[in-house]
Write an enzyme that holds these catalytic residues in place. Structure first.
Site, mmCIF file in Angstrom:
data_model
loop_
_atom_site.group_PDB
_atom_site.id
_atom_site.type_symbol
_atom_site.label_atom_id
_atom_site.label_comp_id
_atom_site.label_asym_id
_atom_site.label_seq_id
_atom_site.Cartn_x
_atom_site.Cartn_y
_atom_site.Cartn_z
ATOM 1 N N LYS A 184 0.850 -1.190 0.000
ATOM 2 C CA LYS A 184 0.000 0.000 0.000
ATOM 3 C C LYS A 184 0.885 1.239 0.000
ATOM 4 C CE LYS A 184 -1.835 2.750 3.013
ATOM 5 N NZ LYS A 184 -1.896 4.041 2.250
ATOM 6 N N GLY A 236 6.689 4.877 8.793
ATOM 7 C CA GLY A 236 5.861 6.062 8.963
ATOM 8 C C GLY A 236 6.027 6.621 10.360
ATOM 9 N N SER A 237 5.019 7.340 10.815
ATOM 10 C CA SER A 237 5.092 7.996 12.117
ATOM 11 C C SER A 237 4.964 6.980 13.248
ATOM 12 C CB SER A 237 3.987 9.046 12.244
ATOM 13 O OG SER A 237 2.717 8.422 12.344
ATOM 14 N N THR A 238 5.469 7.340 14.405
ATOM 15 C CA THR A 238 5.361 6.479 15.570
ATOM 16 C C THR A 238 3.903 6.282 15.961
ATOM 17 O OG1 THR A 238 7.547 7.127 16.373
ATOM 18 C CG2 THR A 238 6.015 6.243 18.003
ATOM 19 N N GLU A 239 3.102 7.338 15.851
ATOM 20 C CA GLU A 239 1.696 7.249 16.231
ATOM 21 C C GLU A 239 0.971 6.197 15.388
ATOM 22 O OE1 GLU A 239 3.516 10.826 17.586
ATOM 23 O OE2 GLU A 239 3.310 10.089 15.536
ATOM 24 N N GLY A 241 2.433 3.827 13.681
ATOM 25 C CA GLY A 241 3.079 2.549 13.945
ATOM 26 C C GLY A 241 2.451 1.813 15.123
ATOM 27 N N GLU A 259 9.603 0.901 11.085
ATOM 28 C CA GLU A 259 10.630 1.945 11.000
ATOM 29 C C GLU A 259 9.886 3.261 11.151
ATOM 30 O OE1 GLU A 259 12.391 4.996 9.943
ATOM 31 O OE2 GLU A 259 12.438 4.219 7.888
ATOM 32 N N CYS A 293 13.028 10.913 8.058
ATOM 33 C CA CYS A 293 12.772 10.375 9.396
ATOM 34 C C CYS A 293 13.962 10.551 10.329
ATOM 35 C CB CYS A 293 12.353 8.916 9.310
ATOM 36 S SG CYS A 293 13.490 7.877 8.380
#
Length: 492
Positions: A184, A236-239, A241, A259, A293
């Site tokens: 995706k 992507g972002s930690t949130e 993730g 990551e 990142c």
């Protein structure tokens, strides 16, 4: 010239399942935008949970019953190498697509993104025939050995900041390991992924091996929760993730590789080559419009050179050329979207309100397009929002420090641990700091230098696995132990 040359290129906008281009079952589409002009490039088919289900079933059938697992190592390598050759043949078109869909300068697309993409595919093509286990001594009449096998069907979700590179980082090791994939791409930047999908078909990959489903967060959630997916790989972002981890456990246990974000320190000692230090700090923050990142956005500068570093950094940033991403001389293009633009401007205003000293930039450029001036703050303290939160934009925070032990403690005082930098002429100091920093990659006098052979990934809230190198390949491998009972006289 580039805009005129490729004005009439055909952009693929459908979903790729089983080597066929199909419309979404819902019939819904979404616009993909050129962030430099805020104009619609094309309308892309929006994948739903039902489309994801079709793609996963195609990947499952291709893995369980298709020819891909029966391909020899050299056959799989041949497919990957042909794909790399096709990407190289189409590199100008791919760079153009990447630039109009992402907003990055065409020079970066051609000279950074495409070479790393090609190197990654070719590197992992060399791994296909290096998948072997070992024999293990065991008491008694037993022959024990391990064998390495592909993990199975992989769901991969990639970000918008470097789409071609992220696609290669995910697809290449999975291909080499013998997995099948449902990818995706980010909803902001689906076009280069779909173009590579065309080339995957041309390269001779069997149906169902690589499937591409554009869509939004609900599409990614459907992929992460699908019970026939063996592994999820997300960047992507930690949130987001954390949401991926929750979703991945909905229908049973599966492997998850993450990551995630960063707030990386770049530590500059007063013995550093100042020209190098300033240059590396600017690359570390302003590369890709700050949308990296591992961006070294917390620049710690020792007190003895602090004032000169701030002054010269302000002068250098004013020489950076902003503007049309399709202009080969442009060094700094557009942010990815209006949403990201507004987020960056919010952080800039927050920095000013909390007492940081704005010394360069700080404004939106023009009234059309998502352009933000490269921005530098001095007199930043550790408790300020711009020193703690990931901005993902061209904002440098310069912080003063005095001693090596002090800066190590302050650099590590973050929830993130993706990257870090050190600039010094003292090799013993460099070793001391790199050993002490809690980060997945530490750059010494060379911020942002990455190679396909070195593992990349973070500590703490920046991720839980590695991409690239041997580690990136092994994240798509399962180890099987085989124990065979035999008679004493036939034991090898």
């Amino acid at each position: 010239m580039l805009a005129r040359r490729f004005f009439s290129i055909k952009l693929e906008t459908k979903i790729l399942i089983n080597n066929k281009w199909v419309d979404s079952l819902s019939g819904k589409t979404f616009p993909t935008i050129n962030p430099a002009t805020e104009e619609v490039i094309a309308h892309v088919q929006k994948g739903s949970a039902e489309d994801v289900d079709l793609a996963v079933n195609a990947a499952r059938a291709a893995f369980d019953f298709g020819p891909w697992r029966r391909f020899t190592a050299s056959q799989r390598a041949g497919c990957i190498r042909r794909l790399a050759d096709l990407i190289e043949e189409n590199k100008s078109e791919l760079a153009y697509i990447e630039t109009i869909n992402n907003g990055k300068p065409i020079s970066d697309s051609l000279n950074f993104d495409l070479p790393m993409t090609l190197d990654t595919y070719r590197y992992y093509a060399g791994y296909t025939d290096k998948v072997f286990g070992k024999t293990i001594p065991m008491s008694g009449p037993f022959f024990t050995y391990t064998k390495l096998e592909p993990v199975g069907v992989v769901g991969q979700i990639i970000p918008w900041n470097v789409p071609l590179i992220m696609q290669a980082w995910k697809l290449a090791p999975a291909m080499a390991a013998g997995c099948t994939v449902v990818l995706k791409p980010a909803e902001q930047t689906p076009l280069s992924a779909l173009k590579v999908g065309e080339l995957i078909i041309q390269a001779g990959f069997p149906p169902g091996v690589i499937n591409i489903v554009p869509g939004f967060g609900d599409t990614g959630a459907a992929l992460a929760t699908h019970k026939k997916v063996d592994k999820i790989a997300f960047t992507g972002s930690t949130e987001v993730g954390l949401e991926i981890v929750k979703n991945a456990g909905v229908n049973g246990l599966r492997r998850v590789s993450l990551e995630l974000g960063g707030k990386s320190p770049n530590i500059i000692f007063d013995d550093a080559d100042l020209d190098l230090a300033i240059s590396q700090a600017h690359i570390g923050v302003f590369l890709n419009q700050g949308q990296v990142c591992f961006s070294g956005s917390r620049v710690f500068v020792q007190a003895g050179i602090y004032d000169e570093f701030v002054s010269r950094s302000a002068s250098l940033i004013k020489c950076r050329k902003l503007g049309d991403p399709l202009d080969p001389t442009t060094q700094h293009g557009s942010q990815i979207s209006k949403v990201q633009l507004e987020k960056i401007l919010y952080y800039i205003e927050t920095g000013k309100s909390q007492g940081a000293k704005l010394i360069a930039g700080g404004k939106r450029l023009g009234l059309k397009g998502c352009f933000v001036e490269p921005t530098i703050f001095a007199d930043v303290t550790d408790d300020m929002t711009i020193a703690k939160e990931e901005i993902f934009g061209p904002v440098m925070s310069i912080l003063k420090f005095h001693t090596i032990d002090e800066v190590i403690q302050r650099a590590n005082n973050t929830n993130y641990g993706l990257g870090a930098g050190v600039v010094t002429r003292d090799i013993e100091k460099a070793f001391k700091v790199t050993n002490a920093l809690r980060a997945g990659t530490v750059f010494v006098n060379c911020y942002s230098v990455i190679t396909e052979g070195a593992p990349f990934g973070g500590f703490k809230q920046s991720g839980n696995d590695k991409e690239m190198g041997t580690e990136g390949f092994m994240s798509y491998i399962e180890k099987k132990t085989v124990v065979i009972k035999t008679s004493e006289d036939t034991l090898p």
